[in-house]
Design a protein around this motif. Structure first.
Motif, PDB file in Angstrom:
ATOM      1  N   ASN A 133       0.844  -1.191   0.000  1.00 25.61           N
ATOM      2  CA  ASN A 133       0.000   0.000   0.000  1.00 25.61           C
ATOM      3  C   ASN A 133       0.879   1.240   0.000  1.00 25.61           C
ATOM      4  O   ASN A 133       2.093   1.147  -0.096  1.00 25.61           O
ATOM      5  N   ALA A 134       0.263   2.405   0.127  1.00 22.66           N
ATOM      6  CA  ALA A 134       1.012   3.653   0.043  1.00 22.66           C
ATOM      7  C   ALA A 134       2.052   3.773   1.146  1.00 22.66           C
ATOM      8  O   ALA A 134       3.132   4.345   0.937  1.00 22.66           O
ATOM      9  N   TYR A 135       1.756   3.253   2.336  1.00 22.81           N
ATOM     10  CA  TYR A 135       2.736   3.319   3.422  1.00 22.81           C
ATOM     11  C   TYR A 135       4.013   2.570   3.051  1.00 22.81           C
ATOM     12  O   TYR A 135       5.110   2.984   3.391  1.00 22.81           O
ATOM     13  N   THR A 136       3.858   1.467   2.360  1.00 20.82           N
ATOM     14  CA  THR A 136       5.022   0.679   1.963  1.00 20.82           C
ATOM     15  C   THR A 136       5.740   1.307   0.772  1.00 20.82           C
ATOM     16  O   THR A 136       6.959   1.473   0.779  1.00 20.82           O
ATOM     17  N   TYR A 137       4.989   1.673  -0.251  1.00 13.88           N
ATOM     18  CA  TYR A 137       5.606   2.164  -1.476  1.00 13.88           C
ATOM     19  C   TYR A 137       6.261   3.536  -1.334  1.00 13.88           C
ATOM     20  O   TYR A 137       7.154   3.869  -2.092  1.00 13.88           O
ATOM     21  N   ARG A 138       5.840   4.332  -0.375  1.00 11.27           N
ATOM     22  CA  ARG A 138       6.462   5.665  -0.234  1.00 11.27           C
ATOM     23  C   ARG A 138       7.938   5.563   0.120  1.00 11.27           C
ATOM     24  O   ARG A 138       8.689   6.498  -0.076  1.00 11.27           O
ATOM     25  N   TRP A 139       8.360   4.420   0.651  1.00  7.92           N
ATOM     26  CA  TRP A 139       9.768   4.227   1.048  1.00  7.92           C
ATOM     27  C   TRP A 139      10.563   3.484  -0.021  1.00  7.92           C
ATOM     28  O   TRP A 139      11.750   3.231   0.161  1.00  7.92           O
ATOM     29  N   ASP A 140       9.952   3.155  -1.138  1.00  7.38           N
ATOM     30  CA  ASP A 140      10.589   2.305  -2.147  1.00  7.38           C
ATOM     31  C   ASP A 140      11.445   3.129  -3.116  1.00  7.38           C
ATOM     32  O   ASP A 140      11.244   3.114  -4.324  1.00  7.38           O
ATOM     33  N   VAL A 141      12.414   3.849  -2.566  1.00  8.54           N
ATOM     34  CA  VAL A 141      13.337   4.637  -3.380  1.00  8.54           C
ATOM     35  C   VAL A 141      14.764   4.444  -2.867  1.00  8.54           C
ATOM     36  O   VAL A 141      15.490   5.395  -2.665  1.00  8.54           O
ATOM     37  N   GLN A 142      15.165   3.207  -2.681  1.00  4.96           N
ATOM     38  CA  GLN A 142      16.483   2.909  -2.116  1.00  4.96           C
ATOM     39  C   GLN A 142      17.620   3.537  -2.911  1.00  4.96           C
ATOM     40  O   GLN A 142      18.699   3.746  -2.382  1.00  4.96           O
ATOM     41  N   HIS A 143      17.370   3.872  -4.144  1.00  6.17           N
ATOM     42  CA  HIS A 143      18.392   4.455  -5.012  1.00  6.17           C
ATOM     43  C   HIS A 143      18.614   5.944  -4.748  1.00  6.17           C
ATOM     44  O   HIS A 143      19.591   6.505  -5.235  1.00  6.17           O
ATOM     45  N   ASN A 144      17.706   6.597  -3.970  1.00  5.05           N
ATOM     46  CA  ASN A 144      17.850   8.045  -3.811  1.00  5.05           C
ATOM     47  C   ASN A 144      17.232   8.518  -2.494  1.00  5.05           C
ATOM     48  O   ASN A 144      16.295   9.320  -2.490  1.00  5.05           O
ATOM     49  N   ILE A 145      17.737   8.038  -1.402  1.00  3.05           N
ATOM     50  CA  ILE A 145      17.212   8.382  -0.077  1.00  3.05           C
ATOM     51  C   ILE A 145      17.370   9.879   0.203  1.00  3.05           C
ATOM     52  O   ILE A 145      16.487  10.496   0.805  1.00  3.05           O
ATOM     53  N   LEU A 195      12.267  15.691  -0.053  1.00  4.64           N
ATOM     54  CA  LEU A 195      10.850  15.789  -0.403  1.00  4.64           C
ATOM     55  C   LEU A 195       9.951  15.782   0.827  1.00  4.64           C
ATOM     56  O   LEU A 195       8.884  16.406   0.835  1.00  4.64           O
ATOM     57  N   MET A 196      10.373  15.092   1.864  1.00  4.85           N
ATOM     58  CA  MET A 196       9.573  15.008   3.095  1.00  4.85           C
ATOM     59  C   MET A 196       9.803  16.191   4.023  1.00  4.85           C
ATOM     60  O   MET A 196       9.151  16.300   5.043  1.00  4.85           O
ATOM     61  N   GLY A 197      10.732  17.062   3.680  1.00  6.38           N
ATOM     62  CA  GLY A 197      10.926  18.263   4.475  1.00  6.38           C
ATOM     63  C   GLY A 197      12.128  18.253   5.393  1.00  6.38           C
ATOM     64  O   GLY A 197      12.200  19.055   6.318  1.00  6.38           O
ATOM     65  N   GLY A 198      13.070  17.356   5.162  1.00  3.66           N
ATOM     66  CA  GLY A 198      14.285  17.321   5.971  1.00  3.66           C
ATOM     67  C   GLY A 198      14.345  16.118   6.901  1.00  3.66           C
ATOM     68  O   GLY A 198      13.414  15.320   6.983  1.00  3.66           O
ATOM     69  N   ASN A 199      15.470  16.017   7.610  1.00  9.56           N
ATOM     70  CA  ASN A 199      15.729  14.849   8.452  1.00  9.56           C
ATOM     71  C   ASN A 199      14.683  14.630   9.541  1.00  9.56           C
ATOM     72  O   ASN A 199      14.243  13.505   9.772  1.00  9.56           O
TER      73      ASN A 199
END
Length: 65
Positions: free
Chosen positions: A11-23, A29-33
């Motif tokens: 679901n969206a909670y899982t897929y929002r983190w699926d960018v291992q290539h560009n953390i 995008l999320m507004g900082g650390n």
């Protein structure tokens, strides 16, 4: 079944983190650390809003939740 018109296996909670290539850009995008960390913490603490069994009945592929 469930949300399969929109998502497959997760679901969206899982897929929002699926960018291992560009953390780094995901953090930006999320507004900082601090916001990134808050979002990550929320992913693991957000209640399902229903019993685990009712959740699995709707989204049976969410075996990692």
């Amino acid at each position: 079944m469930g949300a399969r018109d929109y998502y497959d296996e997760n679901n969206a909670y899982t897929y929002r983190w699926d960018v291992q290539h560009n953390i780094a850009d995901l953090i930006a995008l999320m507004g900082g650390n601090d916001k990134f960390t808050a979002n990550l913490d929320q992913t693991f603490t957000e209640p399902l809003g229903k019993s685990k069994f009712a959740f699995y009945a709707q989204l049976p592929d969410q075996t990692v939740m």
